[in-house]
Design a protein around this motif. Structure first.
Motif, mmCIF file in Angstrom:
data_model
loop_
_atom_site.group_PDB
_atom_site.id
_atom_site.type_symbol
_atom_site.label_atom_id
_atom_site.label_comp_id
_atom_site.label_asym_id
_atom_site.label_seq_id
_atom_site.Cartn_x
_atom_site.Cartn_y
_atom_site.Cartn_z
ATOM 1 N N SER A 1 9.336 -21.148 12.165
ATOM 2 C CA SER A 1 10.160 -20.190 12.908
ATOM 3 C C SER A 1 9.496 -19.692 14.178
ATOM 4 C CB SER A 1 10.496 -18.990 12.015
ATOM 5 O OG SER A 1 9.323 -18.246 11.714
ATOM 6 N N GLY A 2 8.159 -19.678 14.219
ATOM 7 C CA GLY A 2 7.446 -19.146 15.374
ATOM 8 C C GLY A 2 7.240 -17.653 15.343
ATOM 9 N N HIS A 3 7.751 -16.957 14.316
ATOM 10 C CA HIS A 3 7.577 -15.516 14.206
ATOM 11 C C HIS A 3 6.139 -15.195 13.794
ATOM 12 C CE1 HIS A 3 11.760 -15.645 14.675
ATOM 13 N NE2 HIS A 3 12.147 -15.668 13.395
ATOM 14 N N CYS A 4 5.627 -14.047 14.257
ATOM 15 C CA CYS A 4 4.259 -13.612 13.947
ATOM 16 C C CYS A 4 4.325 -12.416 12.991
ATOM 17 C CB CYS A 4 3.511 -13.229 15.219
ATOM 18 S SG CYS A 4 3.314 -14.594 16.385
ATOM 19 N N TYR A 5 3.554 -12.491 11.903
ATOM 20 C CA TYR A 5 3.487 -11.418 10.923
ATOM 21 C C TYR A 5 2.032 -10.948 10.825
ATOM 22 C CZ TYR A 5 7.997 -13.448 9.657
ATOM 23 O OH TYR A 5 9.276 -13.928 9.691
ATOM 24 N N PHE A 6 1.811 -9.646 10.873
ATOM 25 C CA PHE A 6 0.452 -9.117 10.824
ATOM 26 C C PHE A 6 0.506 -7.627 10.471
ATOM 27 C CE2 PHE A 6 0.719 -6.914 14.910
ATOM 28 C CZ PHE A 6 1.761 -7.609 15.534
ATOM 29 N N SER A 7 -0.672 -7.067 10.324
ATOM 30 C CA SER A 7 -0.810 -5.620 10.146
ATOM 31 C C SER A 7 -1.576 -5.064 11.323
ATOM 32 C CB SER A 7 -1.549 -5.294 8.840
ATOM 33 O OG SER A 7 -0.799 -5.721 7.720
ATOM 34 N N LEU A 8 -1.243 -3.844 11.690
ATOM 35 C CA LEU A 8 -1.954 -3.129 12.745
ATOM 36 C C LEU A 8 -2.688 -1.962 12.079
ATOM 37 C CD1 LEU A 8 -2.139 -3.475 15.832
ATOM 38 C CD2 LEU A 8 -0.464 -1.629 16.036
ATOM 39 N N ARG A 9 -4.001 -1.919 12.226
ATOM 40 C CA ARG A 9 -4.769 -0.931 11.471
ATOM 41 C C ARG A 9 -5.756 -0.211 12.373
ATOM 42 N NH1 ARG A 9 -8.420 -5.409 8.162
ATOM 43 N NH2 ARG A 9 -9.771 -5.977 9.918
ATOM 44 N N MET B 1 6.540 -9.817 15.000
ATOM 45 C CA MET B 1 6.879 -10.121 16.400
ATOM 46 C C MET B 1 7.654 -11.432 16.393
ATOM 47 S SD MET B 1 4.356 -10.338 19.705
ATOM 48 C CE MET B 1 4.991 -9.974 21.343
ATOM 49 N N PHE B 2 8.910 -11.369 16.800
ATOM 50 C CA PHE B 2 9.751 -12.548 16.732
ATOM 51 C C PHE B 2 9.371 -13.577 17.801
ATOM 52 C CE2 PHE B 2 12.018 -11.028 13.326
ATOM 53 C CZ PHE B 2 12.575 -9.782 13.535
ATOM 54 N N VAL C 1 7.575 -5.530 17.010
ATOM 55 C CA VAL C 1 6.800 -5.567 18.273
ATOM 56 C C VAL C 1 7.529 -6.437 19.285
ATOM 57 C CG1 VAL C 1 4.599 -6.190 19.327
ATOM 58 C CG2 VAL C 1 4.660 -5.224 17.005
ATOM 59 N N ASN C 2 7.710 -5.914 20.498
ATOM 60 C CA ASN C 2 8.318 -6.717 21.571
ATOM 61 C C ASN C 2 7.351 -7.077 22.690
ATOM 62 O OD1 ASN C 2 8.287 -4.362 23.363
ATOM 63 N ND2 ASN C 2 9.985 -3.616 22.128
ATOM 64 N N ASP C 3 6.168 -6.482 22.698
ATOM 65 C CA ASP C 3 5.151 -6.857 23.692
ATOM 66 C C ASP C 3 3.774 -6.471 23.162
ATOM 67 O OD1 ASP C 3 5.291 -6.713 27.351
ATOM 68 O OD2 ASP C 3 4.207 -8.012 25.959
ATOM 69 N N MET C 4 2.753 -7.191 23.639
ATOM 70 C CA MET C 4 1.393 -6.959 23.142
ATOM 71 C C MET C 4 0.407 -7.219 24.274
ATOM 72 S SD MET C 4 -0.616 -8.936 20.050
ATOM 73 C CE MET C 4 0.725 -8.644 18.916
ATOM 74 N N PHE C 5 -0.624 -6.362 24.384
ATOM 75 C CA PHE C 5 -1.634 -6.478 25.434
ATOM 76 C C PHE C 5 -3.023 -6.357 24.815
ATOM 77 C CE2 PHE C 5 2.118 -4.284 26.964
ATOM 78 C CZ PHE C 5 2.511 -5.080 28.036
#
Length: 407
Positions: A42-50, A60-61, A97-101
Motif C-alpha cells: 500500500s505504501g502507507h507508513c505506520y509508526f509511533s511518535l514518542r 502516514m498515507f 500525519v500529512n507532513d514530516m520534517f
C-alpha cells in the motif's frame, strides 16, 4: 442505571468529540520515531511518535509519504504536522500525519545524505552525463533573485570578459517555502528557450539554512533533465549542495560562474596576435629558405665548369627557376590570405570599427555602456557614434514584443 450502549457507539461518540476539537485538527508535534514500518503493497507508513515519557500511534498515507524528501528511520527525531483522532474500529487514539520534517541540523544532515545516496545510485551524479560548456555562448540564462547581489556580480563579469553575450534572467525566490518549485520551473523554462546556450543557477552567500533549498530533490531532477549545460553557483567556495553534484559544472561563487561561462576577450585577442606573429615568422622562414637556395645556384653558376654546363642546359635551368618562383608566389599568396583572415578577425573585435560603420551605442556620462534595463524616463543618456556624442533625455521606455520584431 446508565444506558447500555455498544462498543461501536462508544468509539463513534469519542471520535466525534475529538474531531470537533479544533485544537486537535492541525497539530505540530516533535518526537522520536519508533516501530517504523512501511507497507510494501500500500505504501502507507505506520509508526509511533514518542518522547521520554509517552508515545502515540501514527499513520502516514502513501500520497503524503511520497512527498517526503528523506527516508524516516527508527530513532530519528522529527516534527510532524497532523490531526489527532480515534481509529474507530480498534478504539485506538492515533495521529494522521500529512507532513514530516527532520528535527535539528543533525537529522537534517542525515536526510540530506540519504537523498544524496539515492540520487547517486540513480546515476544523477555520473560523469558521463556531464555536458561540456560552449566555447563562445551567445545567450546565457540565469536563475536567481532579481534583487540579489549574485545577478549584479554576474553582469559585471560578463560585461568585462565577453560584452557581446546576451543575459536572459528568469527571476526566482532563492529561499523559503516556494523557492524549490520556482527554481525547478525556471530551469525547465530556460531549457526550452532555443536561444539559450547555457544556464547559471546562482545565489549569494548565506547560512546553511539559507542555502538548504538547493538540496531539494525537485531541483536536482530538473537540473538532470536539463538538456542545456548548467552551472551551479550557490553560496561561497566552502558551500556544497545537491545541485552542485548534479550540475554539469560547479562554480564556487556567482562571479566565478560567469568567468566559466564565457571566454576572456583579452585572452582571445592575445591568441589572435600570437597567430599573426606565427604567420609572419613562418613566411619569413620560407622566404629565407628560398633565398638560400637561389644563392647556392648563383655560386655554382659563378664557377667556370658550372658556367659551361649552364650554357649547355640553359633551358633546363630556366625551368627550375620558373618553378621556384611559382612555388614562392603560391606560398606567399597562401600566407597573405592567412594573414588577411587573421587581421579581419582581429578587426572584428574592435567595437569602434562597428561604430565607424554607422552604428551607435548608448552610454552614461562616464562612458559606461547602458543596456535596456538601465533606461528610465527622464534619465540623461549619451548616444555615441564614431566621431560624435549626443546628449539626450529619455522621454519613455517601451517594451518590444519579440514576436513582432523585424530582423
Amino acid at each position: 442505571m446508565a444506558e447500555v450502549i455498544t462498543v461501536s457507539a462508544l468509539n463513534r461518540y469519542v471520535k466525534t468529540l475529538l474531531d470537533a476539537n479544533d485544537a486537535l485538527f492541525d497539530l505540530a508535534l516533535r518526537g522520536e520515531i519508533a516501530n517504523f514500518v512501511q507497507n510494501a503493497r500500500s505504501g502507507h507508513c505506520y509508526f509511533s511518535l514518542r518522547d521520554e515519557a509517552s508515545s502515540v500511534k501514527a499513520v502516514m498515507f502513501r500520497a503524503d509519504a511520497r512527498r517526503l524528501a528523506f527516508r524516516p528511520e527508527e530513532g530519528m527525531r522529527v516534527v510532524v504536522r497532523c490531526r489527532a483522532t480515534l481509529y474507530e474500529r480498534d478504539g485506538v487514539f492515533q495521529l494522521y500525519v500529512n507532513d514530516m520534517f527532520p528535527d535539528g541540523i543533525g537529522t537534517a544532515q542525515l536526510a540530506l545524505e540519504q537523498l544524496k545516496a539515492k540520487l547517486e545510485q540513480e546515476g544523477l551524479f555520473a560523469l558521463e552525463h556531464k555536458k561540456p560548456l560552449p566555447a563562445f555562448p551567445k545567450c546565457i540564462g540565469v536563475v536567481t533573485s532579481k534583487t540579489g547581489a549574485a545577478l549584479q556580480d554576474i553582469r559585471n563579469v560578463l560585461t568585462r570578459r565577453w560584452p557581446s553575450v546576451r543575459l536572459l534572467l528568469c527571476p526566482v525566490t532563492v529561499q523559503g517555502f516556494e523557492a524549490a518549485q520556482q527554481v525547478a520551473d525556471a530551469i525547465k523554462k530556460l531549457d526550452q528557450r532555443k536561444e539559450v546556450d547555457e544556464i547559471i543557477v546562482a545565489r549569494g552567500g548565506g547560512s546553511r539554512e539559507d542555502l538548504w533549498v538547493f538540496n531539494a530533490e525537485m531541483i536536482a531532477r530538473a537540473a538532470y533533465r536539463c538538456k542545456k549545460p548548467l552551472i551551479s553557483a550557490i553560496g561561497h567556495e566552502i558551500d556544497y549542495t545537491i545541485l552542485d553534484f548534479v550540475a554539469d559544472c560547479r562554480a564556487p561563487t556567482p562571479s566565478a560562474a560567469a568567468e566559466l561561462a564565457v571566454p576572456d576577450r583579452a585572452e582571445q585577442e592575445r591568441i589572435l596576435l600570437d597567430l599573426q606573429q606565427n604567420i609572419r615568422k613562418n613566411m619569413q622562414k620560407r622566404f629565407d629558405l628560398c633565398y638560400n637556395g637561389l644563392e647556392q645556384y648563383n655560386f655554382v653558376l659563378e664557377q667556370g665548369l658550372a658556367r659551361r654546363n649552364w650554357q649547355k642546359s640553359q633551358g633546363q635551368l630556366q625551368q627550375v627557376q620558373d618553378a621556384i618562383r611559382q612555388q614562392m608566389q603560391k606560398r606567399l599568396h597562401s600566407a597573405e590570405l592567412q594573414l588577411g583572415h587573421a587581421a579581419a578577425l582581429t578587426g572584428s573585435l574592435d567595437p569602434y570599427k562597428v561604430l565607424a560603420r554607422g552604428y551607435t551605442m548608448v552610454t552614461a556620462a562616464n562612458g559606461t555602456i547602458l543596456n535596456a534595463d538601465d533606461l528610465q524616463p527622464e534619465k540623461t543618456i549619451y548616444v555615441r557614434s564614431a566621431s560624435r556624442r549626443a546628449k539626450c533625455r529619455v522621454e519613455a521606455v517601451e517594451e518590444i514584443n519579440e514576436s513582432t520584431q523585424k530582423f
